[in-house]
Design a protein around this motif. Structure first.
Motif, short mmCIF file in Angstrom:
data_model
loop_
_atom_site.label_atom_id
_atom_site.label_comp_id
_atom_site.label_asym_id
_atom_site.label_seq_id
_atom_site.Cartn_x
_atom_site.Cartn_y
_atom_site.Cartn_z
N GLY A 102 -50.97 30.86 -24.03
CA GLY A 102 -50.22 30.31 -22.90
C GLY A 102 -48.83 30.88 -22.71
O GLY A 102 -48.21 30.65 -21.68
N ILE A 103 -48.33 31.61 -23.70
CA ILE A 103 -47.00 32.20 -23.50
C ILE A 103 -47.21 33.60 -22.94
O ILE A 103 -47.56 34.53 -23.67
N LYS A 104 -47.01 33.72 -21.66
CA LYS A 104 -47.37 34.98 -21.01
C LYS A 104 -46.17 35.69 -20.44
O LYS A 104 -46.21 36.90 -20.17
N GLN A 105 -45.10 34.95 -20.18
CA GLN A 105 -43.94 35.54 -19.52
C GLN A 105 -42.84 35.88 -20.51
O GLN A 105 -42.60 35.14 -21.47
N ILE A 161 -53.90 25.37 -37.63
CA ILE A 161 -53.91 25.15 -36.18
C ILE A 161 -54.18 23.67 -35.90
O ILE A 161 -55.20 23.13 -36.31
N LEU A 162 -53.22 23.03 -35.21
CA LEU A 162 -53.37 21.60 -34.94
C LEU A 162 -54.18 21.34 -33.68
O LEU A 162 -54.66 20.26 -33.45
N GLU A 163 -54.32 22.35 -32.86
CA GLU A 163 -54.92 22.23 -31.51
C GLU A 163 -54.28 21.05 -30.78
O GLU A 163 -54.89 20.03 -30.46
N THR A 164 -52.99 21.24 -30.51
CA THR A 164 -52.18 20.15 -29.94
C THR A 164 -52.66 19.71 -28.56
O THR A 164 -52.41 18.58 -28.16
N ALA A 206 -52.48 25.11 -24.12
CA ALA A 206 -52.28 25.71 -25.43
C ALA A 206 -50.83 25.44 -25.85
O ALA A 206 -50.37 24.31 -25.73
N ALA A 207 -50.10 26.47 -26.27
CA ALA A 207 -48.72 26.22 -26.70
C ALA A 207 -47.87 25.77 -25.52
O ALA A 207 -47.95 26.33 -24.44
N THR A 208 -47.10 24.72 -25.75
CA THR A 208 -46.11 24.31 -24.75
C THR A 208 -44.77 24.18 -25.45
O THR A 208 -44.71 24.07 -26.68
N MET A 209 -43.72 24.15 -24.66
CA MET A 209 -42.40 24.02 -25.28
C MET A 209 -42.18 22.66 -25.94
O MET A 209 -41.64 22.60 -27.04
N THR A 252 -55.66 27.02 -30.61
CA THR A 252 -56.65 28.09 -30.77
C THR A 252 -56.59 29.07 -29.61
O THR A 252 -57.05 30.20 -29.71
N GLY A 253 -56.03 28.61 -28.49
CA GLY A 253 -56.06 29.42 -27.28
C GLY A 253 -57.30 29.14 -26.45
O GLY A 253 -57.46 29.65 -25.34
N LYS A 254 -58.19 28.32 -26.99
CA LYS A 254 -59.45 28.02 -26.29
C LYS A 254 -59.37 26.70 -25.53
O LYS A 254 -60.32 26.35 -24.83
N ILE A 255 -58.33 25.99 -25.74
CA ILE A 255 -58.18 24.66 -25.11
C ILE A 255 -56.88 24.66 -24.29
O ILE A 255 -55.86 25.18 -24.75
N GLN A 256 -56.94 24.06 -23.14
CA GLN A 256 -55.72 23.94 -22.32
C GLN A 256 -55.20 22.50 -22.38
O GLN A 256 -56.00 21.58 -22.32
#
Lengths: 287, 511, 308
Positions: free
Chosen positions: C248-251, C180-183, C217-220, C211-215
């Protein structure tokens, strides 16, 4: 009549910072208003025109890369040198039939005009450039850039002022030029070349030919190295021919045969823009 | 899309293998983009409007029949089906249009308060936005460009041009310091088929904003969106004759250019025709702007953001099937990254979807006309016979309509015709260079000077190269971006004058 | 490359520190990807594929055995009614729930992934990170999701990050290592690319965004850059590295766009859960809702889908 025999000056061409004779070996005679021979002029040929273009082309890069400040300094230097030789030019103009008053005015205006355009060197890109607020994440700006090699057919009237008024806005913008001097009073242009030659103007930036419009106009239009023509001549057929041939390489054609060079209309900063291209550059803004 | 026919000849295949063998990129490692998961067809619907069977000329605010009563068929290049019949305007019709424009200029337009002119132009912009979907669909049907492009680029940008220029109408005295700019009168405009509505907007919007009236001829193959624009202009309530749209062929355009009562000519099209027009205008007082051809160099330096450069190169040459005067059709790649670049380009090309322009997923649509397709095919053969290595997408092409595979040529020299001449299609030539100076020299070694691209992460190199390339539009780390605020136009044989931005107003004014 | 099934880290020297990424250019590529229209059969197929790629995740302080059990049951059978809907790829839990999850999932083919190395901050001594990982591996974790020391990375101690990943890889043994890079803490895409390259060189089997704990999170953009790093790594070394955008991928629509990215960047070989995962919790139901809509023709409402 003084006892001393005058040394008559040989007027040659001005090409690449040198004063060669025409390769054609031809000359033509200029007379004063009373019909006395004033001097002999080199009658430039097609080949001289070609040589001038070659010299002009080789000077483009160096001149365009000079800083605006440096070009400004050089134009101002021309003014200084002309101021120093003011008396000579007044006399020369008088010899063409001008009154002392109008000759003096023409020389002074010429000097002032050089100073005027010298001042524009580091300003016209500010006034005529733009930063464009595009709707994407890009930095976008447009700036005037020299057009390249300009062929100028100088006006017959006001052989000094007409020359200066066309030459100054052209070279201040980083262009180089080949000028066909006033056909009627060409020697003043060659005297002016001496001023240029002693003013830090790099060789080839300004090249001055003397000769006949009727002989050379065709080459203005057809030479593929010419990016633009500034025409101050009146002959409709010659103009049409040059305009038609301009299409050979999409030359820009600028007609300035109705300008009163003695008036303020003769020193328009938009003259600089006539021989500028607008370059637009884009770059993303991101991290 | 499924299994592909192989379109590589032996030599090119070998060349591709050689590329792969020598670099860090190993060609035994292949990515398979012919995936089992495929995008289903996603056609844009066309049920929200109906084309008329027949379109007349738009003169003096009304749709009128052509004097000679002649019509021609306009087709959908993706299917070759006829879409509608279009009036073939003659010099008599052009004369009527110019008279209407003159009358409108003298009696109405030049007397209107400037802010009212602005509001008319704003109206056009708004109406275009409201009917954007219809415009996009018709643009694609008639021109062959992907619906994604007409929807996302052509139509919004056309509206944006009207918006931008509208605002200038009552502010012109701020635009030209020391001058009091005045309109010229009647502007005669001739536009090309590659961006039919957008080019109409580029021409009409600044002409109106500067106070001129207009006679415009759309390209013969793509008249439909201009005629829809005529409806919009009618609906916007513009005074009769302010904008006149005369459809037809080359002779119709010539009639506009040569009409003695036209004060200004604006032409976008080929350099060949541009030169004819410039010659024809010799001896007249008409002002003119020409926006002509190009053969732009797109330069990738080794320190470039390569993956984004690839996308820029793709967008630079395959946008609108390569029917773009400023297309980055000559790729110059620094030798050290050549192999990487060519490999990645091939990968990217394999992901381009070529086909039905109406499908929302289509990347490359139909070539605009049979004539243009034949020309591209001819250049393809010339490239092959000149000894170039080539790569073409392995995609299948539709059976009907005019299509061409995205194509790469390399092992080409500056002297090759495919490198020198404008192909105006999805064909990219790739050359290598070693030094910055060599790149600049190659970029400038052309009679054209419309645009150029440079890709490097080094800022000072960008400014250096941008300054030295003799072209009107330089894209650094991007390509083929357009904006109404941004002046566009060429050096040398790519034309004269600028369109767009503040500088785009100049050609329509006397100072 | 591998001795006795144990991966030997490549050399730190192979990391190219000069790859530059242009953020706006990435946006241009994404604009094209986002414009792909996925309809009908293509949509159903993609949705099924996406469900099968999910690491169904619970990483809360309040996690309980009951919640983990329910998560496992959801993972094995995401929808009660439709038999054709595949299981998710894995469940992702804290180390202390690995044994339980392993037991619940036995024989299902669904893997157990454990977050490790002092997740989510990574701010712990190396010895503790090793212990943390060992504990999860010994408890039967099939996959280890480690975090890198972003503090060290951001101050330029790339060697430290490389060594830490290599060490954990060694501890993992046969368990797959996701790094996990925690981008969201790396700020620039250049840094994302560099972190990806270091992780792959050091032995990562997967690289993972967050991690899902930092905003954010995943982006395109981040995912595209990482996929392109994977492509380059494959071309150079022949090794296929997996990719996991997480958080962050919810849709449903977004998930499909990620699949388009994979399809057009890496192609067929990556379009499966061996090489691509979604780290998500709520996405599963969103995908199911869309699927049921496609099957029945009716738009669905959330209350008809069990939340775990």
């Amino acid at each position: 009549m003084s006892d001393r025999l005058n040394i008559n000056k040989t007027y040659k061409l001005y090409i690449g910072g040198k004063f060669p004779r025409t390769e054609s070996g031809r000359a033509y005679t200029i007379e004063d208003s009373k019909g006395n021979t004033l001097c002999h002029m080199s009658r430039a040929s097609r080949k001289d025109f070609r040589e001038a273009i070659v010299a002009c082309q080789s000077a483009i890069k160096g001149w365009a890369n000079r800083t605006a400040f440096n070009r400004s300094q050089i134009l101002y230097r021309i003014a200084e040198m002309l101021e120093g030789r003011k008396a000579q030019f007044v006399d020369e103009l008088i010899s063409t039939g001008a009154t002392k008053g109008s000759a003096t005015k023409e020389v002074e205006l010429s000097i002032d005009r050089l100073v005027y355009f010298a001042g524009w060197a580091d300003k016209y890109t500010q006034v005529f450039g733009s930063v464009n607020p595009v709707a994407t994440s890009h930095f976008n700006f447009s700036t005037p850039e020299s057009m390249g090699l300009i062929a100028i057919m100088a006006p017959d009237e006001h052989p000094l002022l007409g020359l200066v008024s066309n030459l100054a806005p052209c070279i201040v913008g980083g262009n180089t030029c080949v000028i066909l001097a006033s056909e009627v009073n060409p020697f003043i242009a060659i005297s002016f070349a001496e001023v240029l030659n002693s003013s830090d103007v790099p060789g080839g930036v300004v090249n001055i030919l003397t000769g006949f419009k009727s002989e050379l106009y065709k080459h203005f239009g057809t030479h593929m190295n010419v990016n633009a023509i500034i025409c101050c001549a009146d002959n409709k057929d010659q103009i049409i021919n040059m305009q038609e041939n301009a299409a050979l390489n999409v030359k820009r054609f600028i007609l300035r045969n109705k300008v009163n060079w003695m008036s303020d209309a003769g020193q328009d900063p938009y003259f600089i823009m006539d021989t500028q291209e607008i370059k637009t550059a884009w770059h993303p803004i991101g991290i | 899309m499924s299994k592909k026919e192989k379109v590589l000849d032996k030599k090119s295949k070998k060349a591709i293998e050689d590329i792969a063998m020598n670099g860090s990129i190993n060609n035994s490692r292949k990515l398979n983009f012919d995936t089992s998961w495929q995008y289903a067809p996603a056609p844009e619907s066309t049920d929200h409007f109906k084309l008329k069977k027949k379109y007349d000329l738009f003169i003096n605010g009304k749709f009128v029949k052509p004097t000679d009563g002649k019509y021609y068929k306009t087709i959908n290049p993706a299917t070759t089906e006829t879409l509608a019949e279009i009036a073939y305007g003659t010099d008599k019709d052009v004369d009527k249009a110019v008279k209407a424009a003159r009358k409108a200029y003298n009696e109405v337009w030049s007397k209107l308060p400037r802010k009212e002119i602005a509001k008319y132009i704003y109206r056009i912009a708004r109406l275009l936005q409201e009917r954007s979907r219809e415009f996009a669909v018709v643009e694609t049907l008639n021109g062959g460009k992907p619906i994604r492009e007409s929807r996302d680029i052509d139509i919004p940008l056309a509206a944006a041009h009207f918006f931008y220029n509208a605002g200038w109408a009552d502010k012109l005295h701020y635009a030209f310091p020391g001058k009091s700019p005045q309109p010229l009168g009647v502007a005669g405009q001739v536009i090309p088929w590659n961006f039919p509505l957008l080019m109409a907007a580029w021409k009409i919007a600044p002409a109106l904003a500067t106070g001129n009236t207009v006679v415009i001829k759309p390209a013969e193959t793509t008249p439909l969106t201009a005629l829809l624009l005529a409806e919009v202009i009618q609906e916007a309530g513009l005074p009769d004759g302010v904008v006149n749209i005369v459809t037809g062929f080359g002779d119709t355009g010539a009639a506009i250019v040569n009409h003695p009562d036209v004060n200004k000519v604006a032409f976008t099209g080929s350099t060949k025709v541009g030169k004819i027009i410039q010659k024809a205008l010799a001896g007249t007082e008409k002002k003119y702007t020409l926006e002509l051809g190009g053969k732009a160099a797109n330069i990738i330096f080794e320190d470039a953001p390569i993956d984004q450069a690839i996308e820029g190169v793709i967008n630079g040459i395959f946008f609108n099937q390569g029917h773009v005067c400023c297309a980055g059709s000559r790729l110059l790649v620094q030798e050290s990254v050549f192999k990487t670049v060519i490999k990645k380009l091939q990968d990217r090309i394999e992901n381009l979807i070529v086909g039905d322009p109406m499908d929302k997923n289509t990347d490359i649509g139909a070539i605009n006309s049979k004539m243009q397709l034949d020309k591209i095919k001819e250049y393809y053969e010339i490239g092959k016979s000149e000894g170039a290595s080539s790569f073409q997408s392995s995609c299948n092409l539709p059976k009907k309509g005019f299509f061409f595979r995205p194509t790469l040529f390399w092992d080409v020299a500056q002297s090759h015709r495919v490198v020198q001449e404008e192909i105006f299609g999805p064909v990219l030539t790739i050359q290598t260079f070693r030094t910055v100076q060599e790149a600049i020299d190659k970029a400038n070694n052309t009679a054209y000077g419309l645009s150029g691209g440079v890709w490097t992460d080094k800022g000072s190199k960008i400014f250096n190269v941008v300054n030295k390339i003799r072209a009107g539009v330089l894209w650094a780390n991007t390509y083929n971006k357009f904006d109404p605020t941004s002046p566009f136009g060429g050096y040398k044989e790519s034309g004269l004058g600028r369109e767009g931005g503040l500088h785009g107003l100049t050609p329509y004014l006397k100072m | 490359m591998s001795k006795n099934g144990i991966y030997t880290p490549l050399d730190f020297k192979n990391v190219d520190f000069n790859v530059s990424i242009d953020e706006v250019g990435v946006g241009d590529r994404l604009a094209r990807i986002k414009s792909r229209s996925i309809k009908k059969a293509s949509k159903v197929e993609a949705t099924l594929m996406a469900i099968n790629m999910i690491d169904l995740t619970t990483l809360e302080g309040m996690d309980s055995p009951a919640k983990v059990r329910q998560l496992c049951s959801k993972a094995m059978r995401p929808h009660e009614e439709y038999e054709n809907i595949p299981s998710t790829a894995a469940v992702c839990v804290y180390p202390n729930y690995v044994a339980l999850a392993k037991k619940e999932l036995k024989g299902s083919g669904v893997n157990v992934a454990a977050v490790s190395t002092a997740f989510p901050s990574g701010n712990a001594p190396m010895s503790i990170k090793i212990e943390d990982t060992k504990f999860a591996v010994d408890a039967g974790a099939d996959e280890i999701d480690m975090v890198i020391s972003r503090g060290k990375f951001l101050c330029g101690e790339y060697n430290f990050v490389f060594d830490e990943i290599a060490k954990i890889k060694e501890v993992c043994g046969k368990a797959h290592l996701k790094v996990i890079l925690e981008t969201g803490e790396l700020e620039t895409l250049d840094k994302v690319r560099l972190a990806s390259d270091i992780a792959m060189e050091a032995g990562a089997d997967f690289i993972k965004t967050s991690t899902g704990k930092i905003q954010p999170a995943a982006t395109m953009p981040v995912t595209l850059v990482m996929l392109e790093a994977i492509r380059e790594f494959y071309y150079r070394t022949g090794k296929m590295i997996g990719m996991k955008p997480a958080g962050g991928i919810k849709q449903h629509k977004d998930a499909l766009k990620y699949l388009v990215m994979v399809k057009e960047t890496l192609g067929e070989a990556w379009l499966n859960n061996k090489y691509f995962r979604f780290g998500a919790s709520s996405l599963a139901n969103e995908l199911l809702m869309q699927l049921v809509k496609e099957y029945t023709g009716n738009y669905q409402a959330p209350e008809y889908f069990s939340i775990d």
